[in-house]
Design a protein around this motif. Structure first.
Motif, PDB file in Angstrom:
ATOM      1  N   ILE A 159      -2.669 -11.773   5.092  1.00 24.51           N
ATOM      2  CA  ILE A 159      -2.674 -10.338   4.747  1.00 24.51           C
ATOM      3  C   ILE A 159      -1.881 -10.103   3.454  1.00 24.51           C
ATOM      4  CG2 ILE A 159      -2.214  -7.984   5.519  1.00 24.51           C
ATOM      5  CD1 ILE A 159      -3.769  -9.108   7.707  1.00 24.51           C
ATOM      6  N   ASN A 160      -2.500  -9.490   2.468  1.00 25.26           N
ATOM      7  CA  ASN A 160      -1.724  -9.118   1.290  1.00 25.26           C
ATOM      8  C   ASN A 160      -1.612  -7.611   1.187  1.00 25.26           C
ATOM      9  OD1 ASN A 160      -4.002  -8.158   0.001  1.00 25.26           O
ATOM     10  ND2 ASN A 160      -4.087  -9.751  -1.537  1.00 25.26           N
ATOM     11  N   GLU A 161      -0.867  -7.163   0.193  1.00 24.93           N
ATOM     12  CA  GLU A 161      -0.545  -5.742   0.091  1.00 24.93           C
ATOM     13  C   GLU A 161      -1.797  -4.876  -0.032  1.00 24.93           C
ATOM     14  OE1 GLU A 161       2.295  -4.529   0.608  1.00 24.93           O
ATOM     15  OE2 GLU A 161       3.521  -6.343   0.553  1.00 24.93           O
TER      16      GLU A 161
ATOM     17  N   ARG B   2      -4.119  -4.881   3.474  1.00 28.46           N
ATOM     18  CA  ARG B   2      -3.422  -4.395   4.659  1.00 28.46           C
ATOM     19  C   ARG B   2      -4.135  -3.178   5.275  1.00 28.46           C
ATOM     20  NH1 ARG B   2       2.864  -4.346   4.788  1.00 28.46           N
ATOM     21  NH2 ARG B   2       3.117  -3.674   6.907  1.00 28.46           N
ATOM     22  N   ASP B   3      -4.441  -2.220   4.415  1.00 25.37           N
ATOM     23  CA  ASP B   3      -5.112  -1.005   4.891  1.00 25.37           C
ATOM     24  C   ASP B   3      -6.517  -1.313   5.398  1.00 25.37           C
ATOM     25  OD1 ASP B   3      -2.873   0.228   4.028  1.00 25.37           O
ATOM     26  OD2 ASP B   3      -3.749   0.986   2.166  1.00 25.37           O
TER      27      ASP B   3
ATOM     28  N   GLU C 243      -6.179  -2.726   8.880  1.00 28.03           N
ATOM     29  CA  GLU C 243      -5.855  -1.650   9.829  1.00 28.03           C
ATOM     30  C   GLU C 243      -7.077  -0.806  10.126  1.00 28.03           C
ATOM     31  OE1 GLU C 243      -2.629   0.422   8.036  1.00 28.03           O
ATOM     32  OE2 GLU C 243      -1.112  -0.873   8.952  1.00 28.03           O
TER      33      GLU C 243
ATOM     34  N   VAL D  30       2.082 -10.416   3.078  1.00 22.51           N
ATOM     35  CA  VAL D  30       2.845  -9.731   4.113  1.00 22.51           C
ATOM     36  C   VAL D  30       3.402 -10.751   5.114  1.00 22.51           C
ATOM     37  CG1 VAL D  30       2.700  -8.038   5.970  1.00 22.51           C
ATOM     38  CG2 VAL D  30       1.494  -7.632   3.836  1.00 22.51           C
TER      39      VAL D  30
ATOM     40  N   LYS E 248       2.057  -8.704  11.738  1.00 26.10           N
ATOM     41  CA  LYS E 248       2.897  -7.702  11.082  1.00 26.10           C
ATOM     42  C   LYS E 248       2.129  -6.388  10.913  1.00 26.10           C
ATOM     43  CE  LYS E 248       6.510 -10.372   9.717  1.00 26.10           C
ATOM     44  NZ  LYS E 248       6.465 -11.394   8.690  1.00 26.10           N
ATOM     45  N   VAL E 249       0.820  -6.471  11.023  1.00 26.24           N
ATOM     46  CA  VAL E 249      -0.012  -5.296  10.752  1.00 26.24           C
ATOM     47  C   VAL E 249      -0.712  -4.776  12.005  1.00 26.24           C
ATOM     48  CG1 VAL E 249      -1.868  -4.386   9.312  1.00 26.24           C
ATOM     49  CG2 VAL E 249      -0.354  -6.125   8.386  1.00 26.24           C
TER      50      VAL E 249
END
Lengths: 359, 158, 125
Positions: free
Chosen positions: B58-60, B63-64, B67, B99, B104-105
């Motif tokens: 997962i990178n920045e 991430r969305d 989700e 991440v 973490k997400v």
């Protein structure tokens, strides 16, 4: 004039195993402009050189991409060896060549499958991947890893392929070659494939050269430039010719990759025949001080590993220019004028490897 | 596999992996491993999917996206994190853009080890996930039944 | 390793366009543009190839110094120049396709910049 609309393509798109995003500007069904944007799998691994000592960074280099993994590892260690003036034993050079060509075979078969899938030829997809498994078996047998081999190290290789196993590999080649021929026959002579690919996504010889295209995208436009001609590893001792095709369309790029399957088989054969005896590695001490651009021909084209060291265990900079990045400008030039339904096929025809591109 | 009563569909998303695990996930679908014979289908639509298979740390930026995909999937759903990157970030855990692990997400049910994860272990992970999916489904069914009983009692009481 | 030589020619920024134009005229292909962060400056390598002859032009710029785009000469240069801008924060002027920092989007702006404050961009995990 018809109204222009923008259609977003990706990042999660059924045809792409990896995320890339394109904004396609359309007039009715025709693409008139393309804006690519990447970054969905950017990891920033080039910065890791400040955390990992140079011999350890090989593991990271191999994980730039899981498909051309071995080639990245090889390019990286060759760069370090050039800076440090390390003479690699002959046997290691030949072993690297064999593994590199096996990687090319599995990568091209993988691409052929995905490409067949993109044009809706499911059966051919399955057939290509089935064939690919036999290459993976060889890789697993000789290195222990299916897709990530981990056999390259600074100063040589970690594992040897013993004589008996080498001849076993050679014995399987004729049958494998015949299976590749059958596959080639479908790709090149099937009417529906020809109809789908011919004249699609054309890019001319001088244009491809000028845009900085790499690998099969460049050779598919009739430029027979192949980084293997630089003679790294054992390529200087082996006999081969770059495969090229003059047409510059999707069919040509496909034909180049199919042709390269046989070049690879032939190179493996030659390397096994000529395999010298001797050690597989040399001890390397000290730290790299200097810089070097290492160029290696990957399945997708020429990769450039730029390495710069300052005499410490940590490199100052490792910069990887991957073939897909170089092939994005040609892709942007290929798409305008095509139909929306052909976009997936054209995008795949450059063999995009996004995790390479974004690192 | 005799216990496999349903035909679970899975959705695969590459959240900044190196591709190694992704091609192994795909390899599961092709003739040598061929999970389609069990009715497992790789879909591109989150609303059709029961199992979310994620590779990479997962990178920045994505991430969305992760989700979002997770939110869109209907309950019950399970998440399978394939490869060490998805478990902890792997070799990339120190990278500035990572991440570090799918958990973490979004919540993860099964972790598949390996770098790259082998098709056998991926299939094993998915089979384990099926068990969890079944548990979640029966828990949901029980909950619905309890609610129904409570509603009827409330109706009878009023 | 490879038999062919690699040359690196250091040039001032002002000569960049002229030298590039000359290489383009001589039939060189743009291989890559790569940037290296030094202590207080950036080193930018422009690599070209013609029939396996590998030539590099190198410019050194200070943080914030503008670099002219060569995308007018080599159309495909925009990918490298946008990357240089997005990762290092080097202002490149006159790009044919300018993503305005949106080609490689990172969680942190210009992670390779030499002027960035705070601890190193890689975390200790």
């Amino acid at each position: 004039m018809p109204e222009r609309i923008v259609v977003p393509f990706g990042p999660q798109h059924p045809v792409l195993p990896e995320p890339i995003h394109l904004d396609l500007v359309l007039e009715d069904e025709t693409v008139v402009d393309v804006v690519p944007s990447i970054g969905y799998i950017h990891r920033g691994l080039e910065k890791l050189v400040t955390k990992r000592e140079y011999p350890e960074f090989v593991h990271v280099a191999e994980r730039i991409c899981g498909i051309c993994s071995f080639m990245h590892g090889m390019a990286y260690v060759q760069g370090i060896e050039a800076i440090m003036d390390v003479e690699v034993p002959d046997r290691a050079r030949y072993l690297r060549t064999i593994w590199a060509e096996c990687s090319r075979l599995h990568s091209h078969l993988l691409w052929l499958g995905l490409f067949a899938d993109a044009m809706g030829f499911e059966n051919l997809f399955m057939r290509s991947w089935q064939l690919r498994e036999s290459v993976l078996d060889v890789l697993e047998d000789t290195t222990g890893g299916r897709v990530i081999q981990g056999t390259c190290k600074v100063g040589g290789v970690r594992r040897d392929i013993k004589g008996e196993k080498l001849s076993d590999i050679q014995k399987t080649l004729p049958e494998f070659e015949q299976q590749c021929r059958d596959l080639t026959d479908v790709f090149l002579n099937d009417e529906s494939v020809k109809y789908r690919l011919g004249g699609l996504g054309v890019i001319g010889k001088s244009e491809a050269y000028d845009l900085g295209a790499a690998g099969p995208t460049l050779r598919g436009s009739g430029v027979d430039w192949d980084a293997r001609c630089l003679g790294y590893a054992a390529y200087a001792d082996l006999d081969f010719k770059p495969v090229s095709h003059p047409a510059g369309d999707c069919y040509a790029r496909c034909a180049v990759r199919l042709g390269e399957l046989f070049t690879s088989i032939d190179l493996i054969n030659q390397a096994v025949e000529k395999m010298p005896e001797g050690p597989i590695d040399v001890k390397v001490t000290g730290a790299p001080d200097g810089e070097y651009f290492c160029r290696v021909e990957q399945p997708r084209g020429e990769v450039v590993h730029y390495l710069k060291g300052d005499g410490t265990k940590h490199l100052t900079r490792a910069r990887v220019r991957t073939p897909t990045l170089a092939n994005i400008p040609p892709l942007v030039k290929m798409l305008p004028g095509c139909q929306l339904a052909d976009v997936p096929v054209i995008v795949l025809s450059i063999d995009p490897c996004i995790s390479c591109t974004e690192r | 596999m005799a216990f496999l009563k349903r035909s679970p569909w899975l959705l695969h998303y590459d959240a900044s992996s190196c591709n190694g695990c992704d091609i192994e996930v795909l390899a599961c679908l092709t003739p040598l491993y061929d999970v389609e014979r069990f009715g497992i289908i790789n879909t591109g639509n989150p609303k059709h999917a029961d199992i979310l298979v994620i590779t990479g740390g997962i990178n920045e930026l994505n991430r969305d996206v992760v989700e979002n995909i997770y939110e869109q999937m209907p309950e019950p759903k399970v998440v399978v994190a394939v490869g060490v990157c998805a478990a902890s970030g792997g070799v990339f855990r120190e990278c500035y853009n990572i991440v570090g692990g799918v958990d973490k997400v979004i919540p993860v049910d099964v972790y598949v080890p390996g770098c790259a994860a082998r098709p056998e272990s991926i299939i094993d992970g998915i089979v384990t996930a099926l068990g969890i999916l079944e548990e979640k489904r029966s828990r949901m069914a029980n909950l619905t039944a309890e609610k129904e009983v409570a509603r009827r009692e409330a109706e009878a009481g009023s | 390793m490879t038999a062919k030589e690699q040359t690196i020619i250091e040039i001032p920024v002002t000569d960049l366009l002229e030298r590039t134009r000359k290489l383009h005229g001589d039939g060189y292909r743009l291989v890559q543009i790569g940037c290296t962060g030094l202590a207080e400056s950036y080193e930018i390598n422009y690599s070209f190839d013609k029939e396996y002859r590998f030539q590099n032009l190198r410019i050194t710029v200070a943080p914030g110094e503008e670099v002219p785009s060569i995308s007018g000469i080599y159309w495909g240069a925009f990918v490298y120049e946008n990357e240089m801008h997005d990762l290092f924060g080097i202002p490149v002027t006159g790009m044919n396709i300018d993503f305005q920092g949106a080609m490689i989007r990172t969680g942190e702006k210009h992670p390779f910049s030499v002027t960035r404050k705070g601890e190193g961009p890689c975390r200790n995990a």
